[in-house]
Design a protein around this motif. Structure first.
Motif, mmCIF file in Angstrom:
data_model
loop_
_atom_site.group_PDB
_atom_site.id
_atom_site.type_symbol
_atom_site.label_atom_id
_atom_site.label_comp_id
_atom_site.label_asym_id
_atom_site.label_seq_id
_atom_site.Cartn_x
_atom_site.Cartn_y
_atom_site.Cartn_z
ATOM 1 N N PRO A 79 75.031 46.444 72.764
ATOM 2 C CA PRO A 79 75.088 46.024 74.167
ATOM 3 C C PRO A 79 74.507 44.620 74.353
ATOM 4 O O PRO A 79 73.569 44.228 73.643
ATOM 5 C CB PRO A 79 74.233 47.076 74.891
ATOM 6 C CG PRO A 79 74.248 48.270 73.988
ATOM 7 C CD PRO A 79 74.285 47.720 72.607
ATOM 8 N N SER A 80 75.045 43.898 75.316
ATOM 9 C CA SER A 80 74.553 42.541 75.581
ATOM 10 C C SER A 80 73.274 42.554 76.400
ATOM 11 O O SER A 80 72.522 41.589 76.397
ATOM 12 C CB SER A 80 75.627 41.727 76.311
ATOM 13 O OG SER A 80 75.963 42.343 77.556
ATOM 14 N N TYR A 86 71.991 48.874 80.560
ATOM 15 C CA TYR A 86 72.753 48.236 79.478
ATOM 16 C C TYR A 86 74.236 48.582 79.592
ATOM 17 O O TYR A 86 74.622 49.585 80.195
ATOM 18 C CB TYR A 86 72.200 48.637 78.116
ATOM 19 C CG TYR A 86 72.487 50.059 77.681
ATOM 20 C CD1 TYR A 86 73.640 50.368 76.964
ATOM 21 C CD2 TYR A 86 71.600 51.102 77.956
ATOM 22 C CE1 TYR A 86 73.906 51.662 76.538
ATOM 23 C CE2 TYR A 86 71.860 52.400 77.547
ATOM 24 C CZ TYR A 86 73.016 52.671 76.832
ATOM 25 O OH TYR A 86 73.284 53.953 76.420
ATOM 26 N N ASP A 87 75.058 47.736 79.022
ATOM 27 C CA ASP A 87 76.499 47.919 79.070
ATOM 28 C C ASP A 87 76.951 48.858 77.949
ATOM 29 O O ASP A 87 76.498 48.752 76.809
ATOM 30 C CB ASP A 87 77.219 46.571 78.932
ATOM 31 C CG ASP A 87 76.633 45.697 77.824
ATOM 32 O OD1 ASP A 87 75.387 45.544 77.782
ATOM 33 O OD2 ASP A 87 77.397 45.184 76.993
ATOM 34 N N ILE A 88 77.835 49.783 78.297
ATOM 35 C CA ILE A 88 78.424 50.678 77.303
ATOM 36 C C ILE A 88 79.538 49.914 76.586
ATOM 37 O O ILE A 88 80.582 49.616 77.169
ATOM 38 C CB ILE A 88 78.992 51.950 77.954
ATOM 39 C CG1 ILE A 88 77.878 52.763 78.612
ATOM 40 C CG2 ILE A 88 79.712 52.802 76.918
ATOM 41 C CD1 ILE A 88 76.888 53.368 77.650
ATOM 42 N N THR A 89 79.302 49.579 75.342
ATOM 43 C CA THR A 89 80.261 48.798 74.561
ATOM 44 C C THR A 89 81.416 49.676 74.091
ATOM 45 O O THR A 89 81.336 50.907 74.146
ATOM 46 C CB THR A 89 79.556 48.181 73.351
ATOM 47 O OG1 THR A 89 78.964 49.242 72.572
ATOM 48 C CG2 THR A 89 78.473 47.193 73.777
ATOM 49 N N LYS A 99 74.462 59.303 78.264
ATOM 50 C CA LYS A 99 73.572 58.148 78.252
ATOM 51 C C LYS A 99 72.115 58.536 78.434
ATOM 52 O O LYS A 99 71.223 57.974 77.786
ATOM 53 C CB LYS A 99 73.999 57.161 79.340
ATOM 54 C CG LYS A 99 73.282 55.825 79.292
ATOM 55 C CD LYS A 99 73.870 54.853 80.312
ATOM 56 C CE LYS A 99 73.161 53.501 80.265
ATOM 57 N NZ LYS A 99 73.736 52.553 81.250
ATOM 58 N N HIS A 405 68.811 50.672 76.267
ATOM 59 C CA HIS A 405 68.978 49.914 75.029
ATOM 60 C C HIS A 405 67.705 49.116 74.818
ATOM 61 O O HIS A 405 67.281 48.355 75.689
ATOM 62 C CB HIS A 405 70.187 48.979 75.116
ATOM 63 C CG HIS A 405 70.244 47.958 74.021
ATOM 64 N ND1 HIS A 405 70.639 46.642 74.243
ATOM 65 C CD2 HIS A 405 69.945 48.023 72.696
ATOM 66 C CE1 HIS A 405 70.590 45.968 73.118
ATOM 67 N NE2 HIS A 405 70.167 46.784 72.163
#
Length: 443
Positions: A79-80, A86-89, A99, A405
């Protein structure tokens, strides 16, 4: 707990149903966590024998280390953003619905990892260097098993899915009892079933009989006097075992055939086999058969293709390198295919999380009493990167900061030490390469 009972027979967590098949083959069937095994605060009643020094009680934490090989495409995995939002890649899509049960880690260093798969897997599992003859120390899961596994039927279980024959001992094994003493994963559901239930009788495989026939009398005796909810839970447990029997028996005969190393290897219905192996692992944990397990979904430096994903132009290892073997002159398309393969890996891990979460244990779930650690031998797959490693950790929600994350400045050894001592309470002490406790991952 959904039902508090004040008058009942107090049951041990170590009950097994035992019997003999028609061929006089012993059968052992573990019993799931029942209400009658716990007091009103959800604590297990005393086991038949007291734990030995250094060992926890029968309701103590379980641990499973879950592995697949060849590394990851970091841009599709990590994740960025850090923290709870956090973003789910693309690779992590399967854990989106879970999550709150998963901690995503990045930035870990695989000390002693090197530019090669065997060296890096040795460092990942033992936190030591690979010698010319193999790992020079036991793997950390086995160190833990020596501490907490002695009162279980199996001190540890080694489970696999890939039946590849490519490579040497370090490519094929992740658990080591000691220097140059590999513990091969059991990759055939028939054999794992036989080991767990003690039956090597062809009758159940041909679906003519069930191993449950052998324990029918003991099951009926146990059912007497149980509260209604325990009766239902026991019946569901036995029914799920019968479903496992049928599912394993329905596998095609050729799935057990191992392809020679010189031939291209294609997975034989691996998603189906992987879920069966996860079901068997969940049964072993729930029935108190073991407290420590390793699960090797794919081999280190695996050479399989993935026909059910539609990716057969190159092999798994080829997709990890921009060497022209994977589709696309510079490997870009190959990297996107690697993204899809890694998403399937995470999907299978998510299946195991959900399975453990669905099994009640006292006033908690089996997942609450388990620590799952998911790792690879490399971070970015192409350059065989051993720094900035990733991990997923699930279970033991009351002690771990799930739902976020976290980028770590630490080592794989630090992660082992924190999970084993701060979360599981094994008192193992510092793992090799460990220098600090990862307090940032603790709740």
């Amino acid at each position: 707990m959904s039902q508090v009972i004040t008058k009942r027979t107090r049951l041990s967590r170590r009950i097994f149903l035992k019997g003999l098949t028609a061929a006089q083959i012993p059968v052992i069937v573990g019993v799931p966590p029942l209400i009658s095994m716990f007091n009103s605060t959800g604590t297990a009643y005393a086991a038949d024998a007291a734990p030995r020094p250094g060992e926890a009680s029968s309701i103590g934490k379980r641990f499973a280390i879950w592995f697949n090989g060849n590394g990851i495409p970091e841009r599709y995995w990590i994740p960025s953003k850090t923290g709870a939002d956090y973003d789910i890649t693309p690779c992590l899509t399967p854990i989106g619905r879970l999550k709150d049960d998963v901690l995503v880690l990045s930035g870990l260093d695989n000390t002693y990892g090197a530019n090669g798969h065997p060296q890096s897997l040795c460092a990942l599992m033992t936190c030591t260097r690979l010698s010319s003859t193999g790992p020079g120390a036991p793997s950390l899961d086995q160190m833990l098993a020596r501490k907490i596994g002695g009162n279980s039927r199996f001190r540890s279980l080694q489970i696999g899915v890939s039946q590849e024959s490519f490579g040497g001992a370090v490519q094929k094994n992740m658990s080591w009892a000691g220097a140059n003493r590999p513990l091969p994963p059991e990759e055939i559901p028939h054999r794992l079933f036989d080991r767990l239930f003690g039956a090597r009788d062809l009758g159940w495989i041909s679906r003519k009989r069930s191993i449950l026939d052998a324990v029918q009398k003991e099951g009926a005796f146990l059912r007497k006097g149980l509260p209604k909810e325990d009766e239902m839970r026991l019946d569901e447990h036995l029914s799920s075992i019968r479903d496992l029997e049928r599912a394993i028996a329905s596998l095609p005969p050729d799935y057990r055939k191992v392809t020679p190393p010189e031939e291209d290897f294609d997975m034989k219905d691996w998603p189906r086999v992987a879920k069966l192996q996860s079901d068997l692992l969940a049964y072993a944990f729930a029935a108190g058969q073991t407290r420590v397990a390793s699960y090797m979904l794919t081999k280190c430096q695996g050479l399989a293709r993935f026909p059910w994903l539609g990716h057969t132009a190159a092999r798994h290892h080829d997709y990890t390198h921009k060497d022209g073997k994977a589709p696309g002159e510079k490997g870009e398309e190959g990297q996107r295919i690697l993204r899809d393969i890694c998403r399937w890996h995470v999907e299978e891990f998510a299946y195991l999380i959900s399975k453990l979460k669905s099994i009640p244990e006292g006033d908690r779930t089996l997942l609450d009493n388990t620590v799952l650690m998911y790792v690879h031998e490399h971070a970015e797959a192409g350059p065989h990167k051993s720094s900035g490693m990733i991990a997923l950790v699930a279970g033991s929600k009351e002690k771990l900061a799930h739902g976020r994350h976290t980028k770590i400045a630490g080592t794989i050894g630090d992660l082992y030490t924190t999970l084993f001592d701060d979360v599981i309470g094994a008192g193992l002490g510092k793992a090799p390469t460990a220098s600090r406790r990862l307090t940032e991952i603790l709740a």
